[in-house]
Design a protein around this motif. Structure first.
Motif, PDB file in Angstrom:
ATOM      1  N   CYS A   1     -55.820  -5.533 -15.037  1.00 19.77           N
ATOM      2  CA  CYS A   1     -54.933  -5.219 -13.916  1.00 19.77           C
ATOM      3  C   CYS A   1     -53.828  -4.313 -14.435  1.00 19.77           C
ATOM      4  O   CYS A   1     -52.985  -4.731 -15.236  1.00 19.77           O
TER       5      CYS A   1
ATOM      6  N   SER B   1     -58.480  -0.951  -5.312  1.00 19.22           N
ATOM      7  CA  SER B   1     -59.100  -1.691  -6.409  1.00 19.22           C
ATOM      8  C   SER B   1     -60.613  -1.783  -6.246  1.00 19.22           C
ATOM      9  O   SER B   1     -61.352  -1.842  -7.236  1.00 19.22           O
TER      10      SER B   1
ATOM     11  N   ALA C   1     -57.120 -16.030 -15.071  1.00 16.13           N
ATOM     12  CA  ALA C   1     -56.369 -14.940 -15.699  1.00 16.13           C
ATOM     13  C   ALA C   1     -56.007 -15.349 -17.120  1.00 16.13           C
ATOM     14  O   ALA C   1     -55.381 -16.396 -17.335  1.00 16.13           O
TER      15      ALA C   1
ATOM     16  N   ALA D   1     -54.929  -9.884  -8.201  1.00 16.17           N
ATOM     17  CA  ALA D   1     -56.182 -10.432  -8.700  1.00 16.17           C
ATOM     18  C   ALA D   1     -56.682 -11.571  -7.818  1.00 16.17           C
ATOM     19  O   ALA D   1     -57.881 -11.672  -7.522  1.00 16.17           O
TER      20      ALA D   1
ATOM     21  N   VAL E   1     -59.769 -12.093 -15.210  1.00 20.49           N
ATOM     22  CA  VAL E   1     -59.020 -10.851 -15.375  1.00 20.49           C
ATOM     23  C   VAL E   1     -58.147 -10.995 -16.618  1.00 20.49           C
ATOM     24  O   VAL E   1     -57.609 -12.086 -16.894  1.00 20.49           O
TER      25      VAL E   1
ATOM     26  N   TYR F   1     -60.426 -13.170  -7.814  1.00 17.59           N
ATOM     27  CA  TYR F   1     -60.441 -13.603  -9.217  1.00 17.59           C
ATOM     28  C   TYR F   1     -59.675 -14.915  -9.320  1.00 17.59           C
ATOM     29  O   TYR F   1     -58.568 -15.056  -8.785  1.00 17.59           O
TER      30      TYR F   1
ATOM     31  N   LEU G   1     -56.836  -3.106  -9.974  1.00 21.87           N
ATOM     32  CA  LEU G   1     -57.809  -3.731 -10.856  1.00 21.87           C
ATOM     33  C   LEU G   1     -58.878  -2.714 -11.226  1.00 21.87           C
ATOM     34  O   LEU G   1     -59.382  -1.998 -10.357  1.00 21.87           O
TER      35      LEU G   1
END
Length: 461
Positions: free
Chosen positions: A302, A285, A427, A419, A395, A424, A311
């Protein structure tokens, strides 16, 4: 002068054979013209591989009951390259035939030479057959990569009978052939690389693998359209088909399982091309994320490649178009899907896209073909149009329907954990029926059901 009776015409897509010229194949409706070749003479029995059929069937018994088959006697063998083992489903199955195809210069030969050296490190002999390089050239390349396998056997040969005889006498743990388009069987008419030669050579290797339980890795060329060269039956004959992808201008390479009888198709392995060869990437990622603070026109999504979550960052550029029909230019994203999503955004009141050229790019050279990236793409478009970046650490995960609804995606827990692992903390998605236990505690889940709700939550608070 009439044609000889042994002249045949074959379809390179499905392998169907015809006795006369028919233009295009009526069996599979392929637009590729039929290829002329000569049929094997009577008495050849289809080539050298028929001898393996007789040997394999000499001691064959009656059909075996399902309950009597013991799969524990044939466990998978790890190959020593973690990313390759992952793509194969945990290792190679004894007696399997694996076809590796890719663009010239992608690193197919380098990967399989490293594979052969790693397998030979266990002490068992491994046979590497090359029809394109001599033994001296192979060793020079191996020394450049820092390989020192004691039990690796090199054999530069293009005759299929000699290759099979050498494999029988060496009794290797693994057999690698580079490549199937370079070898030929003297019993079959035609030059190496023709439809008949490729089909018969592959059949002999597959039958050798099944009768001796020696895994066979075969390198295949690709044509100008990116498809595997030779008859389409080549892909049906083998157990696993791997595509090796990569841009020469970038260092990373992607190994994708297109077909796998012993594992999940769609698995992805990531390698980094270095001076010491191909190095497995532990955290792919990071390759596809640019880092730094978010900018207008970019969003992180994602996607799921097989069982691996990745990601990636999608970037969008809008420019006023001088054309009557504005351009939509995607790189790494499906053009048809892009047109549909832009129409959904325009119909939902987004506006401002009918006179704008739209350019979409997935960073790092990754191709995103999963609907779960729909929401992130539209968030990037809205961010570019407003000139405001999305909220930091966000994300986007979700499929967008034609009426503007945001649909839940499968494996939501796996995506959220990936994530959260990369830092991150927010979401935007429709969680659907995902269990609360699958959601990481350190990520804030913004539940949305419509595209308008998602775009309203995309910006900074």
């Amino acid at each position: 002068m009439p044609r000889q009776s042994n002249v045949r015409f074959a379809c390179v897509e499905c392998g169907q054979d015809f006795s006369r010229w028919m233009g295009y194949c009526p069996s599979c409706s392929s637009r590729t013209p039929l290829v002329e070749h000569e049929a094997p003479p009577e008495g050849s029995a289809g080539g050298r591989w028929r001898g393996f059929a007789a040997a394999a069937g000499a001691g064959a018994a009656a059909p075996v009951s399902w309950n009597e088959v013991d799969t524990r006697t044939a466990p998978r063998r790890p190959l020593g390259i973690p990313e390759l083992d992952r793509v194969l489903g945990g290792g190679v199955v004894p007696g399997s035939a694996v076809l590796v195809a890719g663009e010239p210069g992608a690193g197919k030969s380098t990967l399989l030479l490293q594979l052969a050296a790693a397998a030979a490190g266990a002490g068992d002999p491994v046979l590497y057959v090359s029809g394109e390089e001599s033994e001296h050239q192979l060793k020079l390349r191996g020394e450049r990569l820092g390989l020192e396998p004691d039990s690796l056997l090199l054999f530069s040969e293009t005759s299929m009978p000699r290759i099979l005889d050498a494999a029988q006498s060496a009794e290797p743990r693994l057999l690698v052939l580079d490549s199937v388009q370079c070898v030929h069987s003297p019993e079959i008419s035609g030059a190496p690389g023709t439809v008949t030669q490729v089909r018969e050579s592959a059949a002999s290797l597959v039958l050798f693998a099944k009768s001796t339980r020696v895994p066979v890795f075969i390198i295949g060329h690709v044509n100008k359209d990116g498809a595997i060269a030779g008859p389409r039956t080549l892909e049906h004959m083998v157990d696993t088909v791997l595509h090796f992808e990569g841009d020469r201008r970038q260092s990373h390479r992607l190994l994708r399982a297109v077909k796998n009888r012993f594992g999940a198709a769609g698995e992805l392995g990531v390698f980094d091309m270095t001076g010491q060869g191909l190095v497995p990437v532990q955290n792919p990622s990071e390759l596809f994320l640019t880092g730094g603070p978010p900018k207008p026109g970019s969003a992180v999504v994602c996607t799921l490649e097989g069982t691996r979550p990745l990601l990636a960052e999608i970037q969008v550029l809008l420019a006023e178009s001088p054309l009557a029909y504005p351009r939509r230019v995607p790189v790494g994203f499906d053009s048809g899907r892009l047109a549909v999503l832009l129409a959904v955004l325009e119909t939902g009141g987004g506006g401002g896209l009918l006179r704008s050229d739209v350019y979409v790019s997935v960073t790092g050279g990754l191709s995103v073909n999963e609907p779960a990236a729909d929401l992130g793409l539209l968030a990037a478009v809205a961010s570019r149009r407003r000139g405001v970046p999305v909220a930091p650490g966000t994300v986007f995960i979700g499929e967008v329907g034609l009426s503007g609804e945001v649909r839940p995606v499968h494996q939501a827990g796996v995506r959220l954990r990936e994530a959260a692992r990369l830092g991150y903390r927010r979401a935007v998605m429709n969680p659907g029926k995902a269990r609360a236990a699958e959601r990481p505690a350190d990520i804030d889940l913004v539940a949305v059901e419509t595209l308008d709700e998602a775009l309203a939550q995309a910006g900074p608070s």
